[in-house]
Design a protein around this motif. Structure first.
Motif, PDB file in Angstrom:
ATOM      1  N   PHE A  30      11.146 -13.360   4.308  1.00 13.92           N
ATOM      2  CA  PHE A  30      11.007 -12.827   2.954  1.00 13.92           C
ATOM      3  C   PHE A  30      11.045 -11.300   2.902  1.00 13.92           C
ATOM      4  CE2 PHE A  30       6.727 -13.685   4.535  1.00 13.92           C
ATOM      5  CZ  PHE A  30       6.090 -12.476   4.328  1.00 13.92           C
ATOM      6  N   ARG A  31      11.164 -10.620   4.064  1.00 13.94           N
ATOM      7  CA  ARG A  31      11.278  -9.165   4.046  1.00 13.94           C
ATOM      8  C   ARG A  31      11.945  -8.682   5.327  1.00 13.94           C
ATOM      9  NH1 ARG A  31       7.781  -6.371   7.318  1.00 13.94           N
ATOM     10  NH2 ARG A  31       5.784  -7.299   7.878  1.00 13.94           N
ATOM     11  N   ALA A  32      12.377  -7.421   5.302  1.00 15.96           N
ATOM     12  CA  ALA A  32      12.981  -6.794   6.484  1.00 15.96           C
ATOM     13  C   ALA A  32      11.879  -6.377   7.450  1.00 15.96           C
ATOM     14  CB  ALA A  32      13.794  -5.575   6.063  1.00 15.96           C
ATOM     15  N   HIS A  33      12.243  -6.219   8.728  1.00 12.71           N
ATOM     16  CA  HIS A  33      11.289  -5.836   9.769  1.00 12.71           C
ATOM     17  C   HIS A  33      11.800  -4.626  10.535  1.00 12.71           C
ATOM     18  CE1 HIS A  33       8.970  -9.551   9.285  1.00 12.71           C
ATOM     19  NE2 HIS A  33      10.138 -10.119   9.088  1.00 12.71           N
ATOM     20  N   ASP A  34      10.900  -3.681  10.770  1.00 11.80           N
ATOM     21  CA  ASP A  34      11.249  -2.480  11.536  1.00 11.80           C
ATOM     22  C   ASP A  34      11.156  -2.706  13.036  1.00 11.80           C
ATOM     23  OD1 ASP A  34      11.558  -1.025   9.158  1.00 11.80           O
ATOM     24  OD2 ASP A  34       9.414  -0.580   9.098  1.00 11.80           O
ATOM     25  N   ALA A  37       1.722 -17.203  31.139  1.00  5.06           N
ATOM     26  CA  ALA A  37       0.532 -16.818  30.374  1.00  5.06           C
ATOM     27  C   ALA A  37       0.768 -17.099  28.890  1.00  5.06           C
ATOM     28  CB  ALA A  37       0.250 -15.327  30.579  1.00  5.06           C
ATOM     29  N   PRO A  38      -0.310 -17.292  28.125  1.00  3.42           N
ATOM     30  CA  PRO A  38      -0.112 -17.479  26.681  1.00  3.42           C
ATOM     31  C   PRO A  38       0.423 -16.209  26.036  1.00  3.42           C
ATOM     32  CG  PRO A  38      -2.465 -17.385  27.222  1.00  3.42           C
ATOM     33  CD  PRO A  38      -1.725 -17.371  28.520  1.00  3.42           C
ATOM     34  N   TRP A  39       1.326 -16.387  25.099  1.00  2.65           N
ATOM     35  CA  TRP A  39       1.891 -15.284  24.329  1.00  2.65           C
ATOM     36  C   TRP A  39       2.186 -15.805  22.930  1.00  2.65           C
ATOM     37  CZ3 TRP A  39       6.789 -15.910  22.281  1.00  2.65           C
ATOM     38  CH2 TRP A  39       7.555 -16.937  22.831  1.00  2.65           C
ATOM     39  N   TRP A  40       2.228 -14.873  21.990  1.00  6.80           N
ATOM     40  CA  TRP A  40       2.440 -15.257  20.607  1.00  6.80           C
ATOM     41  C   TRP A  40       3.290 -14.208  19.903  1.00  6.80           C
ATOM     42  CZ3 TRP A  40      -2.285 -14.762  23.021  1.00  6.80           C
ATOM     43  CH2 TRP A  40      -2.957 -15.956  23.322  1.00  6.80           C
ATOM     44  N   ILE A  41       4.181 -14.643  19.039  1.00  7.13           N
ATOM     45  CA  ILE A  41       4.855 -13.722  18.129  1.00  7.13           C
ATOM     46  C   ILE A  41       3.776 -13.215  17.182  1.00  7.13           C
ATOM     47  CG2 ILE A  41       6.555 -13.533  16.266  1.00  7.13           C
ATOM     48  CD1 ILE A  41       7.821 -13.819  19.056  1.00  7.13           C
ATOM     49  N   ALA A  42       3.780 -11.925  16.909  1.00  9.42           N
ATOM     50  CA  ALA A  42       2.756 -11.327  16.053  1.00  9.42           C
ATOM     51  C   ALA A  42       3.425 -10.507  14.955  1.00  9.42           C
ATOM     52  CB  ALA A  42       1.817 -10.459  16.896  1.00  9.42           C
ATOM     53  N   GLY A  43       2.611  -9.801  14.173  1.00 13.50           N
ATOM     54  CA  GLY A  43       3.121  -8.935  13.116  1.00 13.50           C
ATOM     55  C   GLY A  43       3.757  -9.714  11.976  1.00 13.50           C
ATOM     56  N   GLY A  44       4.714  -9.072  11.335  1.00  8.99           N
ATOM     57  CA  GLY A  44       5.369  -9.673  10.177  1.00  8.99           C
ATOM     58  C   GLY A  44       6.097 -10.964  10.483  1.00  8.99           C
ATOM     59  N   TYR A  45       6.665 -11.061  11.678  1.00 11.06           N
ATOM     60  CA  TYR A  45       7.341 -12.311  12.039  1.00 11.06           C
ATOM     61  C   TYR A  45       6.354 -13.471  12.145  1.00 11.06           C
ATOM     62  CZ  TYR A  45      11.968 -10.297  12.819  1.00 11.06           C
ATOM     63  OH  TYR A  45      13.188  -9.705  12.641  1.00 11.06           O
ATOM     64  N   LYS A  88       3.944  -3.269   3.106  1.00 14.99           N
ATOM     65  CA  LYS A  88       4.451  -4.496   3.730  1.00 14.99           C
ATOM     66  C   LYS A  88       3.307  -5.440   4.108  1.00 14.99           C
ATOM     67  CE  LYS A  88       4.987  -2.646   8.446  1.00 14.99           C
ATOM     68  NZ  LYS A  88       5.964  -2.382   9.520  1.00 14.99           N
ATOM     69  N   ASP A  89       2.131  -4.909   4.437  1.00  9.93           N
ATOM     70  CA  ASP A  89       0.981  -5.772   4.738  1.00  9.93           C
ATOM     71  C   ASP A  89       0.512  -6.493   3.484  1.00  9.93           C
ATOM     72  OD1 ASP A  89       1.023  -4.844   7.400  1.00  9.93           O
ATOM     73  OD2 ASP A  89      -0.187  -3.108   6.846  1.00  9.93           O
ATOM     74  N   GLU A  90       0.533  -5.796   2.354  1.00 12.34           N
ATOM     75  CA  GLU A  90       0.178  -6.432   1.085  1.00 12.34           C
ATOM     76  C   GLU A  90       1.174  -7.526   0.736  1.00 12.34           C
ATOM     77  OE1 GLU A  90      -2.615  -6.098  -0.278  1.00 12.34           O
ATOM     78  OE2 GLU A  90      -3.325  -4.266   0.664  1.00 12.34           O
ATOM     79  N   GLN A  91       2.452  -7.265   0.998  1.00 15.11           N
ATOM     80  CA  GLN A  91       3.489  -8.267   0.759  1.00 15.11           C
ATOM     81  C   GLN A  91       3.256  -9.496   1.642  1.00 15.11           C
ATOM     82  OE1 GLN A  91       7.450  -6.742   1.428  1.00 15.11           O
ATOM     83  NE2 GLN A  91       8.435  -8.512   0.505  1.00 15.11           N
ATOM     84  N   ASP A  92       2.925  -9.274   2.907  1.00 16.77           N
ATOM     85  CA  ASP A  92       2.634 -10.383   3.818  1.00 16.77           C
ATOM     86  C   ASP A  92       1.440 -11.187   3.331  1.00 16.77           C
ATOM     87  OD1 ASP A  92       4.709  -9.490   5.414  1.00 16.77           O
ATOM     88  OD2 ASP A  92       3.417  -8.686   6.992  1.00 16.77           O
ATOM     89  N   PHE A  93       0.376 -10.499   2.933  1.00 18.90           N
ATOM     90  CA  PHE A  93      -0.837 -11.169   2.472  1.00 18.90           C
ATOM     91  C   PHE A  93      -0.528 -12.055   1.267  1.00 18.90           C
ATOM     92  CE2 PHE A  93      -4.684 -11.256  -0.184  1.00 18.90           C
ATOM     93  CZ  PHE A  93      -5.598 -11.778   0.724  1.00 18.90           C
ATOM     94  N   THR A  94       0.185 -11.523   0.304  1.00 14.69           N
ATOM     95  CA  THR A  94       0.518 -12.272  -0.905  1.00 14.69           C
ATOM     96  C   THR A  94       1.378 -13.488  -0.585  1.00 14.69           C
ATOM     97  OG1 THR A  94       0.382 -10.259  -2.228  1.00 14.69           O
ATOM     98  CG2 THR A  94       1.617 -12.086  -3.175  1.00 14.69           C
ATOM     99  N   ALA A  95       2.334 -13.332   0.326  1.00 13.10           N
ATOM    100  CA  ALA A  95       3.246 -14.428   0.658  1.00 13.10           C
ATOM    101  C   ALA A  95       2.551 -15.556   1.409  1.00 13.10           C
ATOM    102  CB  ALA A  95       4.417 -13.897   1.487  1.00 13.10           C
ATOM    103  N   VAL A  96       1.595 -15.213   2.287  1.00  7.18           N
ATOM    104  CA  VAL A  96       1.021 -16.236   3.167  1.00  7.18           C
ATOM    105  C   VAL A  96      -0.280 -16.834   2.639  1.00  7.18           C
ATOM    106  CG1 VAL A  96      -0.414 -14.828   4.718  1.00  7.18           C
ATOM    107  CG2 VAL A  96       0.844 -16.798   5.629  1.00  7.18           C
ATOM    108  N   LEU A  97      -0.946 -16.172   1.714  1.00 11.21           N
ATOM    109  CA  LEU A  97      -2.227 -16.679   1.218  1.00 11.21           C
ATOM    110  C   LEU A  97      -2.147 -18.136   0.743  1.00 11.21           C
ATOM    111  CD1 LEU A  97      -5.207 -15.998   0.752  1.00 11.21           C
ATOM    112  CD2 LEU A  97      -4.577 -15.160  -1.521  1.00 11.21           C
TER     113      LEU A  97
END
Length: 196
Positions: free
Chosen positions: A38-42, A20-28, A156-165
């Motif tokens: 660019f950051r640590a992950h819980d 089945a299709p699967w995807w890495i999600a979240g910060g990774y 961490k979501d703000e950090q992700d947004f800034t890094a990937v925009l």
């Protein structure tokens, strides 16, 4: 509850046989889009469509799987049990004394389309839900991941947004702006998404 996230390479190996299709999600997923860490992950997240939930038990046959029943109760997920629509997360670990290693998220789909559980009118073809990293790792489309992180953004979501925009193309920016405008018309990110 203790977490010791499995390395990305281990997760990819464990899920590589899933049909089945699967995807890495979240910060990774964000880091795969950016091309570097660019950051640590819980934790580490894998996304599957709800219809394919049995693939979790197939990919991790000797592991423990725990359903996150709202409002925040973990309970064992029995082999072959169909999880109810209210369960969106499954925590997985190799054994009873081991820390949690993988979180699997279940998303909705119908008639070949993914749709947001928070806003069912927000849809896109399942075939366009993911991307492949330079190493061939499937990850959740960046704009979809950013949308899912936008409800109550944490630091961490703000950090992700800034890094990937900067790596979003015009189509991804338009989709994200439209999705935010539909679900969160008040969202301050709407004014910082260039090229939409």
């Amino acid at each position: 509850m203790t977490w010791d996230p499995a390395p990305l390479s281990e997760v990819v190996t464990l899920f590589s046989q899933v049909r089945a299709p699967w995807w890495i999600a979240g910060g990774y997923a964000i880091e795969l889009a950016v091309g570097h860490a660019f950051r640590a992950h819980d934790d580490i997240d894998v996304l599957l469509l709800r219809r394919d939930q049995a693939a979790v038990q197939e990919a991790l046959p000797s592991w423990e799987w725990w359903a996150a029943d709202p409002p925040g109760t973990l309970r064992p997920w029995r082999p072959g049990e169909i999880l109810p629509p209210a369960v969106h997360d499954v925590w997985c670990r190799p054994g009873p004394s081991a820390p949690w290693r993988i979180q699997v998220m279940l998303d909705e789909s119908a008639d070949g389309e993914w749709f947001s559980r928070r806003n069912p009118g927000l849809r896109r073809p399942v075939a366009g839900l993911g991307r492949l990293s330079a190493d061939g790792i499937p990850y959740l489309a960046t704009e979809v991941q950013l949308f899912s992180k936008s409800g109550r953004p944490r630091p961490k979501d703000e950090q992700d947004f800034t890094a990937v925009l900067p790596v979003l193309d015009a189509a991804q920016r338009r989709w994200l702006a439209d999705a935010l405008g539909t679900a969160h018309p008040w969202h301050d990110r709407l004014i910082v998404i260039p090229g939409r």
